[in-house]
Design an enzyme around this catalytic site. Structure first.
Site, PDB file in Angstrom:
ATOM      1  N   TRP A 172     -36.512  35.504  -0.632  1.00 17.30           N
ATOM      2  CA  TRP A 172     -37.769  34.788  -0.413  1.00 17.30           C
ATOM      3  C   TRP A 172     -38.841  35.705   0.184  1.00 17.30           C
ATOM      4  O   TRP A 172     -39.579  35.315   1.083  1.00 17.30           O
ATOM      5  CB  TRP A 172     -37.564  33.554   0.476  1.00 17.30           C
ATOM      6  CG  TRP A 172     -36.408  32.714   0.069  1.00 17.30           C
ATOM      7  CD1 TRP A 172     -35.252  32.504   0.768  1.00 17.30           C
ATOM      8  CD2 TRP A 172     -36.264  31.999  -1.163  1.00 17.30           C
ATOM      9  NE1 TRP A 172     -34.397  31.702   0.053  1.00 17.30           N
ATOM     10  CE2 TRP A 172     -34.994  31.366  -1.138  1.00 17.30           C
ATOM     11  CE3 TRP A 172     -37.085  31.825  -2.279  1.00 17.30           C
ATOM     12  CZ2 TRP A 172     -34.534  30.577  -2.190  1.00 17.30           C
ATOM     13  CZ3 TRP A 172     -36.623  31.041  -3.326  1.00 17.30           C
ATOM     14  CH2 TRP A 172     -35.363  30.430  -3.268  1.00 17.30           C
ATOM     15  N   GLU A 378     -42.065  30.571   7.156  1.00 15.39           N
ATOM     16  CA  GLU A 378     -42.201  30.913   8.583  1.00 15.39           C
ATOM     17  C   GLU A 378     -41.415  29.966   9.477  1.00 15.39           C
ATOM     18  O   GLU A 378     -41.833  29.618  10.570  1.00 15.39           O
ATOM     19  CB  GLU A 378     -43.686  30.922   9.010  1.00 15.39           C
ATOM     20  CG  GLU A 378     -44.635  31.671   8.121  1.00 15.39           C
ATOM     21  CD  GLU A 378     -44.357  33.158   8.057  1.00 15.39           C
ATOM     22  OE1 GLU A 378     -43.229  33.568   8.353  1.00 15.39           O
ATOM     23  OE2 GLU A 378     -45.272  33.908   7.696  1.00 15.39           O
TER      24      GLU A 378
END
Length: 395
Positions: A172, A378
């Site tokens: 990712w 995040e």
């Protein structure tokens, strides 16, 4: 871009009196420049790039040369020395025209943090090119089997003479295959957070192998990719900080990265609201604009209120950072709330447009798909809730 003169005033944040950095007239000029770029350069290109899955590297160079890729870093390092409060508003403005660009700016800013905060004098010589956009960065923390549990990463770096031999797979990775430098978080010691270090790898490092981009729901102009490290040899002088300091570096970077994603979410939600309002004023049913019906008008009112709250929460966390106060928990709150708001607002925008919102003739369809990823990157929003709850119950 020259640094902006700022002024200070005492304000209370979370019951604590701090010195707040106030944006000046020059800061408003910066935001005006950002709006011009967003509306004139980004908005006209977004739909085509997203449809064709074309990475906007040329656009990012333009953004960098305009001084927008190093805003929160000191002028001495090649940045613009801006308060986070200003930087976050720039991100919001960019996201309102093209989320992929705003997310790229946020991720690049995150990728510059390890060298800016912990780099050696030699490593820091690259900062002007990093912050000026000539070098694009990537942040390699997540792994296929260890996304949220970052401390359990398995990518290993073994010291061999004057370098490290690194083996493992990162997943990712935004800018994977496009970046010029990669922050590789890897295990140089034993299990747990204490065994993790950060290595700075150039894109042409032998054995650093970007894989095919992922086929994503949204952000198709900037899809993530896996990075395979097959006995990749990284010189020892590319160790950022000290051995065993990598996890601390990663978490500090993520705190600021979460603020960036929160600002992106606010900008995306605002774009969806603006489009829904314009449509509701023009679309007529039963002889009057659909905005005049409470079922639609109240929905728009709720959307606007949620966006205002998300913006206020995000900027308040940014002001804490600017004031040198702890902001990790507030960053988690901002990221959690703003990205949930973006998902809700884009969903409601599709509903306001009805059938028209379900087709790609209107951008709300794309914004709806893009909003989802903001609840994941995040640190997932479940992780943000964990961060917040632990702070509430900590002795």
């Amino acid at each position: 871009m020259a640094g902006l003169t700022v002024t200070l005033t005492a304000v209370k944040l979370n019951g604590v009196t701090v010195e707040r950095i106030l944006p000046t007239e020059e800061a408003y000029e910066l935001l005006g420049l950002t709006r011009e770029i967003a509306e004139g350069e980004l908005a006209p290109r977004a739909a085509r790039y997203e449809q064709e899955g074309e990475f906007p590297r040329d656009v990012l160079r333009t953004i960098g040369r305009a001084g927008l890729l190093g805003l929160p870093y000191p002028e001495a390092d090649g940045g613009a020395g801006q308060p986070y409060e200003v930087y976050l508003q720039v991100l919001e403005t960019l996201a309102s025209s093209w989320l992929a660009i705003a997310e790229a700016v946020s991720v690049h800013t995150l990728a510059c943090f390890p060298v800016a905060a912990y780099g050696t004098e030699r490593q820091r010589k690259s900062l002007p090119d990093m912050l000026g956009g000539e070098l694009l960065g990537a942040y390699c923390l997540s792994e296929p089997q260890g996304g949220s549990d970052a401390a359990a990463l398995t990518t290993r770096a073994v010291r061999d003479g004057d370098g490290y031999v690194v083996t493992g797979t990162k997943a990712w990775i935004t800018h994977g295959g496009q970046a010029d430098f990669y922050n590789v978080f890897c295990r140089t010691g034993g299990p747990g957070a204490a065994g993790i270090s950060c290595l700075l790898a150039d894109a042409d490092t032998p054995g650093l192998l970007p894989q095919a981009p992922e086929r994503t729901m949204g952000l198709r102009a900037s899809p993530p990719a896996q990075i395979v490290l097959d006995d990749a040899r990284i010189p020892a002088d590319r160790l950022v900080g000290e051995e065993g300091q990598g996890f601390r570096i990663a978490l500090e970077a993520l705190d600021t990265g979460r603020l960036g994603i929160a600002a992106c979410a606010v900008g995306l939600a605002q774009a969806a609201l603006d489009h829904a309002c314009a449509y509701a004023k023009e679309r007529t049913q039963f002889g009057k604009p659909i905005a005049a019906f409470q079922g639609v008008g109240f929905m728009l009112a709720d959307m606007a209120t949620q966006i205002a709250a998300a913006r206020a929460l995000t900027l308040a966390a940014g002001r804490l950072k600017d004031a040198g106060r702890p902001f990790s928990t507030e960053a988690a709150k901002a990221k959690l709330f703003a990205t949930d708001v973006a998902m809700k607002v884009t969903t409601d925008a599709v509903q306001v447009l009805g059938g028209a919102g379900y087709v790609s003739d209107h951008p709300v369809e794309r914004w709806f798909r893009e909003a989802k990823v903001l609840q994941i990157v995040e640190g997932t929003n479940q992780i943000q809730r964990l961060v917040i709850s632990r702070a509430l119950t900590r002795d």
